[in-house]
Design an enzyme around this catalytic site. Structure first.
Site, PDB file in Angstrom:
ATOM      1  N   HIS A   1       0.838  -1.205   0.000  1.00 46.13           N
ATOM      2  CA  HIS A   1       0.000   0.000   0.000  1.00 46.13           C
ATOM      3  C   HIS A   1       0.874   1.256   0.000  1.00 46.13           C
ATOM      4  O   HIS A   1       0.690   2.158  -0.825  1.00 46.13           O
ATOM      5  CB  HIS A   1      -0.911  -0.011   1.233  1.00 46.13           C
ATOM      6  CG  HIS A   1      -1.764   1.193   1.398  1.00 46.13           C
ATOM      7  ND1 HIS A   1      -3.116   1.199   1.139  1.00 46.13           N
ATOM      8  CD2 HIS A   1      -1.464   2.458   1.797  1.00 46.13           C
ATOM      9  CE1 HIS A   1      -3.606   2.403   1.360  1.00 46.13           C
ATOM     10  NE2 HIS A   1      -2.616   3.185   1.780  1.00 46.13           N
ATOM     11  N   GLU A   2       1.831   1.307   0.933  1.00 42.88           N
ATOM     12  CA  GLU A   2       2.695   2.489   1.030  1.00 42.88           C
ATOM     13  C   GLU A   2       3.634   2.615  -0.169  1.00 42.88           C
ATOM     14  O   GLU A   2       3.857   3.708  -0.680  1.00 42.88           O
ATOM     15  CB  GLU A   2       3.492   2.446   2.339  1.00 42.88           C
ATOM     16  CG  GLU A   2       2.669   2.664   3.585  1.00 42.88           C
ATOM     17  CD  GLU A   2       1.958   4.010   3.604  1.00 42.88           C
ATOM     18  OE1 GLU A   2       2.477   4.977   3.013  1.00 42.88           O
ATOM     19  OE2 GLU A   2       0.876   4.087   4.200  1.00 42.88           O
TER      20      GLU A   2
ATOM     21  N   HIS B   1       1.936   4.204  -3.145  1.00 40.99           N
ATOM     22  CA  HIS B   1       1.861   5.674  -3.057  1.00 40.99           C
ATOM     23  C   HIS B   1       3.148   6.306  -3.590  1.00 40.99           C
ATOM     24  O   HIS B   1       3.120   7.224  -4.412  1.00 40.99           O
ATOM     25  CB  HIS B   1       1.667   6.116  -1.606  1.00 40.99           C
ATOM     26  CG  HIS B   1       0.285   5.945  -1.071  1.00 40.99           C
ATOM     27  ND1 HIS B   1      -0.849   6.340  -1.755  1.00 40.99           N
ATOM     28  CD2 HIS B   1      -0.154   5.437   0.109  1.00 40.99           C
ATOM     29  CE1 HIS B   1      -1.918   6.075  -1.030  1.00 40.99           C
ATOM     30  NE2 HIS B   1      -1.527   5.518   0.109  1.00 40.99           N
TER      31      HIS B   1
END
Length: 217
Positions: A24-25, A28
Site C-alpha cells: 500500500h505504502e 503511493h
C-alpha cells in the site's frame, strides 16, 4: 482459546497483513515518482522490504492486539493496521491537484489488486485439490485484510486516501476548506471506532471490493 490457536491465528494473518500494508505504502511512493516527486525514491522507501515501512504501533501492536482479541473472543473482528507513511511532497508533482488523486488512489488500488491475487491463489489451491487448512486460511485472510484496508483508507476523511481524493476532486476554494479538516482527521477516525460507527462508513467500499473479488472466484 489456547496459546497454540492464538499463535496460529497470528501466523495466518502476519504475511498477508504485512504485505497489504507494505505494498500500500510503496504504491503511493511509486505513483508519486511517476508523477514527478522523487522524495520517497531518494529516501529508499520504494521497496517491498517491510522493515523500511514498519511502524511499531500500527504494523505490529495494533494488528497484533486485534488478532489476539479476536482469537480470545472467538469472533472475527476487523483487523487493520498502518505503516510509516511514505513521504510525498505534493508541490513536486507535475500537476499537484490532479496527481494527488492518483497518488492517493494508488494505495487502496494496490490493496484491491492484492485481494484479487489472494482470491486467485485460493482458487488455484482448490482446483489442485490442496485443502491444507493453513494455506486456505492465509488466502482468506489475504482477501479480508486487503478489502478492509482498502475500505478504511477510502473513507473521505483527510489525511486518509479517500480524503485526499475528495480534496483533489473539489474546486480550489472548497478543496482548501475541506483540507482544513486534516489536523482533526485521526481524532474523527478514533471517534468513529469508539462509537462503533466505523463499519457503517466502510461498508459501501467493502461491498464494492467484495463484488469485484467475486468476479475472480
Amino acid at each position: 482459546m489456547d496459546i497454540s490457536s492464538i499463535v496460529q491465528t497470528i501466523a495466518v494473518y502476519a504475511i498477508p497483513l504485512i504485505f497489504a500494508i507494505t505494498i500500500h505504502e510503496t504504491a503511493h511512493g511509486y505513483v508519486a515518482k511517476l508523477c514527478g516527486d522523487q522524495t520517497a525514491y531518494m529516501l529508499g522507501r520504494l521497496t517491498l522490504n517491510p522493515i523500511k515501512h514498519i511502524d511499531p504501533v500500527g504494523t505490529i501492536l495494533v494488528p497484533g492486539a486485534l488478532l489476539i482479541g479476536s482469537a480470545l473472543s472467538g469472533m472475527s473482528g476487523i483487523v487493520f493496521g498502518w505503516a510509516k507513511p511514505v513521504p510525498i511532497n505534493f508541490r513536486n508533482l507535475r500537476n499537484p491537484k490532479t496527481d494527488m488523486i492518483w497518488v492517493a488512489a494508488a494505495g487502496p488500488g494496490a490493496n484491491l489488486i492484492q485481494a484479487i491475487l489472494w482470491t486467485i491463489a485460493l482458487k488455484i489451491l482448490i482446483s489442485m485439490g490442496i485443502y491444507e487448512d493453513f494455506f486456505i486460511k492465509m488466502c482468506v485472510a489475504g482477501v479480508s485484510c486487503n478489502i478492509v484496508l482498502m475500505a478504511l483508507n477510502l473513507i473521505p476523511i483527510p489525511p486518509l486516501d479517500g480524503g485526499r481524493i475528495v480534496t483533489g476532486l473539489l474546486p480550489p476554494g472548497m478543496a482548501w476548506q475541506y483540507s482544513r479538516i486534516e489536523p482533526y482527521g485521526m481524532w474523527i477516525l478514533f471517534a468513529l471506532i469508539l462509537t462503533g460507527t466505523l463499519s457503517f462508513f466502510m461498508r459501501p467500499f467493502m461491498r464494492m471490493g467484495q463484488a469485484i473479488v467475486q468476479w475472480f472466484i
